[in-house]
Motif scaffolding. Structure first.
Motif, PDB file in Angstrom:
ATOM      1  N   LEU A  14      -3.978  15.528  -9.267  1.00 10.87           N
ATOM      2  CA  LEU A  14      -3.630  16.114 -10.557  1.00 10.87           C
ATOM      3  C   LEU A  14      -2.245  15.639 -10.973  1.00 10.87           C
ATOM      4  CD1 LEU A  14      -4.771  19.772  -9.751  1.00 10.87           C
ATOM      5  CD2 LEU A  14      -6.075  18.024 -10.964  1.00 10.87           C
ATOM      6  N   SER A  15      -1.972  15.682 -12.248  1.00 15.91           N
ATOM      7  CA  SER A  15      -0.643  15.300 -12.723  1.00 15.91           C
ATOM      8  C   SER A  15       0.309  16.478 -12.535  1.00 15.91           C
ATOM      9  CB  SER A  15      -0.699  14.904 -14.203  1.00 15.91           C
ATOM     10  OG  SER A  15      -1.035  16.034 -14.980  1.00 15.91           O
ATOM     11  N   ASN A  16       1.593  16.195 -12.533  1.00 17.82           N
ATOM     12  CA  ASN A  16       2.586  17.266 -12.396  1.00 17.82           C
ATOM     13  C   ASN A  16       2.515  18.234 -13.572  1.00 17.82           C
ATOM     14  OD1 ASN A  16       3.620  16.413  -9.934  1.00 17.82           O
ATOM     15  ND2 ASN A  16       5.061  15.016 -10.904  1.00 17.82           N
ATOM     16  N   GLU A  17       2.177  17.701 -14.746  1.00 16.57           N
ATOM     17  CA  GLU A  17       2.088  18.540 -15.935  1.00 16.57           C
ATOM     18  C   GLU A  17       0.934  19.533 -15.852  1.00 16.57           C
ATOM     19  OE1 GLU A  17       2.054  14.981 -16.381  1.00 16.57           O
ATOM     20  OE2 GLU A  17       4.236  15.042 -16.408  1.00 16.57           O
ATOM     21  N   SER A  18      -0.062  19.239 -15.034  1.00 19.26           N
ATOM     22  CA  SER A  18      -1.232  20.118 -14.941  1.00 19.26           C
ATOM     23  C   SER A  18      -0.965  21.356 -14.093  1.00 19.26           C
ATOM     24  CB  SER A  18      -2.426  19.355 -14.382  1.00 19.26           C
ATOM     25  OG  SER A  18      -2.189  19.027 -13.038  1.00 19.26           O
ATOM     26  N   MET A  19       0.219  21.499 -13.580  1.00 17.31           N
ATOM     27  CA  MET A  19       0.534  22.649 -12.745  1.00 17.31           C
ATOM     28  C   MET A  19       0.844  23.904 -13.559  1.00 17.31           C
ATOM     29  SD  MET A  19      -0.105  21.607  -9.826  1.00 17.31           S
ATOM     30  CE  MET A  19       0.415  23.014  -8.890  1.00 17.31           C
ATOM     31  N   VAL A  20       0.854  23.785 -14.854  1.00 19.59           N
ATOM     32  CA  VAL A  20       1.021  24.948 -15.722  1.00 19.59           C
ATOM     33  C   VAL A  20      -0.208  25.839 -15.539  1.00 19.59           C
ATOM     34  CG1 VAL A  20       1.249  25.674 -18.134  1.00 19.59           C
ATOM     35  CG2 VAL A  20       2.336  23.554 -17.354  1.00 19.59           C
ATOM     36  N   PRO A  21      -0.031  27.148 -15.365  1.00 18.38           N
ATOM     37  CA  PRO A  21      -1.175  28.021 -15.088  1.00 18.38           C
ATOM     38  C   PRO A  21      -2.340  27.877 -16.072  1.00 18.38           C
ATOM     39  CG  PRO A  21       0.844  29.225 -14.731  1.00 18.38           C
ATOM     40  CD  PRO A  21       1.232  27.884 -15.295  1.00 18.38           C
ATOM     41  N   SER A  22      -2.044  27.721 -17.344  1.00 19.49           N
ATOM     42  CA  SER A  22      -3.140  27.597 -18.323  1.00 19.49           C
ATOM     43  C   SER A  22      -3.928  26.303 -18.107  1.00 19.49           C
ATOM     44  CB  SER A  22      -2.592  27.645 -19.752  1.00 19.49           C
ATOM     45  OG  SER A  22      -1.705  26.561 -19.973  1.00 19.49           O
ATOM     46  N   LYS A  23      -3.251  25.225 -17.741  1.00 19.88           N
ATOM     47  CA  LYS A  23      -3.943  23.958 -17.496  1.00 19.88           C
ATOM     48  C   LYS A  23      -4.733  23.997 -16.189  1.00 19.88           C
ATOM     49  CE  LYS A  23      -0.955  21.079 -20.305  1.00 19.88           C
ATOM     50  NZ  LYS A  23      -0.061  19.933 -20.358  1.00 19.88           N
ATOM     51  N   LEU A  24      -4.206  24.700 -15.192  1.00 26.89           N
ATOM     52  CA  LEU A  24      -4.945  24.867 -13.940  1.00 26.89           C
ATOM     53  C   LEU A  24      -6.234  25.652 -14.185  1.00 26.89           C
ATOM     54  CD1 LEU A  24      -2.104  25.642 -11.379  1.00 26.89           C
ATOM     55  CD2 LEU A  24      -3.571  23.631 -11.427  1.00 26.89           C
ATOM     56  N   LYS A  25      -6.120  26.672 -14.999  1.00 20.86           N
ATOM     57  CA  LYS A  25      -7.287  27.484 -15.320  1.00 20.86           C
ATOM     58  C   LYS A  25      -8.319  26.654 -16.081  1.00 20.86           C
ATOM     59  CE  LYS A  25      -8.072  32.239 -16.662  1.00 20.86           C
ATOM     60  NZ  LYS A  25      -7.465  33.448 -17.213  1.00 20.86           N
ATOM     61  N   ARG A  26      -7.850  25.823 -17.021  1.00 20.99           N
ATOM     62  CA  ARG A  26      -8.759  24.969 -17.779  1.00 20.99           C
ATOM     63  C   ARG A  26      -9.456  23.971 -16.839  1.00 20.99           C
ATOM     64  NH1 ARG A  26      -6.057  21.616 -22.324  1.00 20.99           N
ATOM     65  NH2 ARG A  26      -5.409  20.407 -20.544  1.00 20.99           N
ATOM     66  N   HIS A  27      -8.691  23.420 -15.868  1.00 20.08           N
ATOM     67  CA  HIS A  27      -9.285  22.507 -14.896  1.00 20.08           C
ATOM     68  C   HIS A  27     -10.383  23.210 -14.102  1.00 20.08           C
ATOM     69  CE1 HIS A  27      -9.672  19.454 -11.760  1.00 20.08           C
ATOM     70  NE2 HIS A  27      -9.555  20.435 -10.876  1.00 20.08           N
ATOM     71  N   LEU A  28     -10.101  24.418 -13.671  1.00 17.75           N
ATOM     72  CA  LEU A  28     -11.078  25.176 -12.887  1.00 17.75           C
ATOM     73  C   LEU A  28     -12.362  25.408 -13.676  1.00 17.75           C
ATOM     74  CD1 LEU A  28     -11.801  26.814 -10.338  1.00 17.75           C
ATOM     75  CD2 LEU A  28     -10.731  28.786 -11.438  1.00 17.75           C
ATOM     76  N   TYR A  29     -12.229  25.881 -14.908  1.00 13.13           N
ATOM     77  CA  TYR A  29     -13.418  26.199 -15.706  1.00 13.13           C
ATOM     78  C   TYR A  29     -14.165  24.951 -16.186  1.00 13.13           C
ATOM     79  CZ  TYR A  29     -12.387  31.150 -15.704  1.00 13.13           C
ATOM     80  OH  TYR A  29     -12.179  32.445 -15.301  1.00 13.13           O
ATOM     81  N   SER A  30     -13.459  23.865 -16.443  1.00 10.37           N
ATOM     82  CA  SER A  30     -14.143  22.667 -16.944  1.00 10.37           C
ATOM     83  C   SER A  30     -14.705  21.803 -15.805  1.00 10.37           C
ATOM     84  CB  SER A  30     -13.207  21.837 -17.818  1.00 10.37           C
ATOM     85  OG  SER A  30     -12.116  21.361 -17.056  1.00 10.37           O
ATOM     86  N   SER A  31     -13.965  21.664 -14.713  1.00 15.73           N
ATOM     87  CA  SER A  31     -14.401  20.787 -13.626  1.00 15.73           C
ATOM     88  C   SER A  31     -15.222  21.494 -12.552  1.00 15.73           C
ATOM     89  CB  SER A  31     -13.186  20.144 -12.945  1.00 15.73           C
ATOM     90  OG  SER A  31     -12.471  19.379 -13.875  1.00 15.73           O
ATOM     91  N   HIS A  32     -14.968  22.778 -12.352  1.00 17.80           N
ATOM     92  CA  HIS A  32     -15.640  23.524 -11.285  1.00 17.80           C
ATOM     93  C   HIS A  32     -16.148  24.875 -11.799  1.00 17.80           C
ATOM     94  CE1 HIS A  32     -13.508  20.540  -8.930  1.00 17.80           C
ATOM     95  NE2 HIS A  32     -12.356  21.002  -9.382  1.00 17.80           N
ATOM     96  N   PRO A  33     -17.041  24.881 -12.769  1.00 17.31           N
ATOM     97  CA  PRO A  33     -17.489  26.160 -13.334  1.00 17.31           C
ATOM     98  C   PRO A  33     -18.182  27.058 -12.298  1.00 17.31           C
ATOM     99  CG  PRO A  33     -18.824  24.346 -14.166  1.00 17.31           C
ATOM    100  CD  PRO A  33     -17.705  23.748 -13.395  1.00 17.31           C
ATOM    101  N   SER A  34     -18.809  26.476 -11.294  1.00 13.59           N
ATOM    102  CA  SER A  34     -19.483  27.291 -10.279  1.00 13.59           C
ATOM    103  C   SER A  34     -18.484  28.036  -9.395  1.00 13.59           C
ATOM    104  CB  SER A  34     -20.393  26.428  -9.418  1.00 13.59           C
ATOM    105  OG  SER A  34     -19.630  25.449  -8.737  1.00 13.59           O
ATOM    106  N   CYS A  35     -17.251  27.571  -9.367  1.00  9.76           N
ATOM    107  CA  CYS A  35     -16.225  28.207  -8.530  1.00  9.76           C
ATOM    108  C   CYS A  35     -15.309  29.132  -9.326  1.00  9.76           C
ATOM    109  CB  CYS A  35     -15.364  27.140  -7.857  1.00  9.76           C
ATOM    110  SG  CYS A  35     -16.288  26.047  -6.786  1.00  9.76           S
ATOM    111  N   ALA A  36     -15.507  29.202 -10.626  1.00  8.26           N
ATOM    112  CA  ALA A  36     -14.597  29.957 -11.489  1.00  8.26           C
ATOM    113  C   ALA A  36     -14.568  31.443 -11.154  1.00  8.26           C
ATOM    114  CB  ALA A  36     -14.976  29.754 -12.951  1.00  8.26           C
TER     115      ALA A  36
END
Length: 141
Positions: A14-36
């Protein structure tokens, strides 16, 4: 080099910029919806499993590096003694395996067997070392 952020589910970088909580949450829901909807313990187990895998891989790589280093040392000895390159596999490796089997046991023989001492390998190692010496000498001159 500083370690980069990594997704613990699939190991994506992941990029350093993606460590913002909102971006982490977006990554979780978009890339791993089964784990959300998984609980915190699930992610802790994933993290522990990743750590164990890294530790195992690091130990495997360390053994390979040691075998490579040993191969270079034996090739250097063979070159210094001006012996045929076949002596590495036919005599030295066989003698080492017998010594280790008698003194340490059959399990340790597997580690010694990982050292590559074929005639072609010894020839290549000697060539690599001589090229390195030549390069170093040219740089110093």
């Amino acid at each position: 080099m500083a370690p980069r952020p990594q997704c613990i589910i699939y190991g994506d970088q992941l990029s350093n910029e993606s460590m913002v909580p909102s971006k982490l949450k977006r990554h979780l829901y978009s890339s791993h919806p089964s784990c959300a909807n998984k609980d915190k313990q699930y992610f802790k187990r994933c993290l522990e499993q990743n750590k164990k895998q890294k530790k195992f891989m690091k130990s495997a790589v360390t053994v390979s590096e040691k075998a490579l280093e040993a191969s270079y040392h034996v090739a250097k000895l063979i070159a210094r003694q001006k012996k045929p390159h076949t002596v590495g596999e036919t005599l030295i490796k066989t003698a080492c395996m017998n010594i280790v089997r008698l003194m340490l046991g059959p399990n340790e023989v597997k580690e010694v067997n990982k050292v590559s001492l074929s005639a072609d390998t010894v020839k290549r190692r000697i060539h690599d070392m001589s090229s390195d010496i030549l390069g170093t000498l040219i740089k110093k001159l």
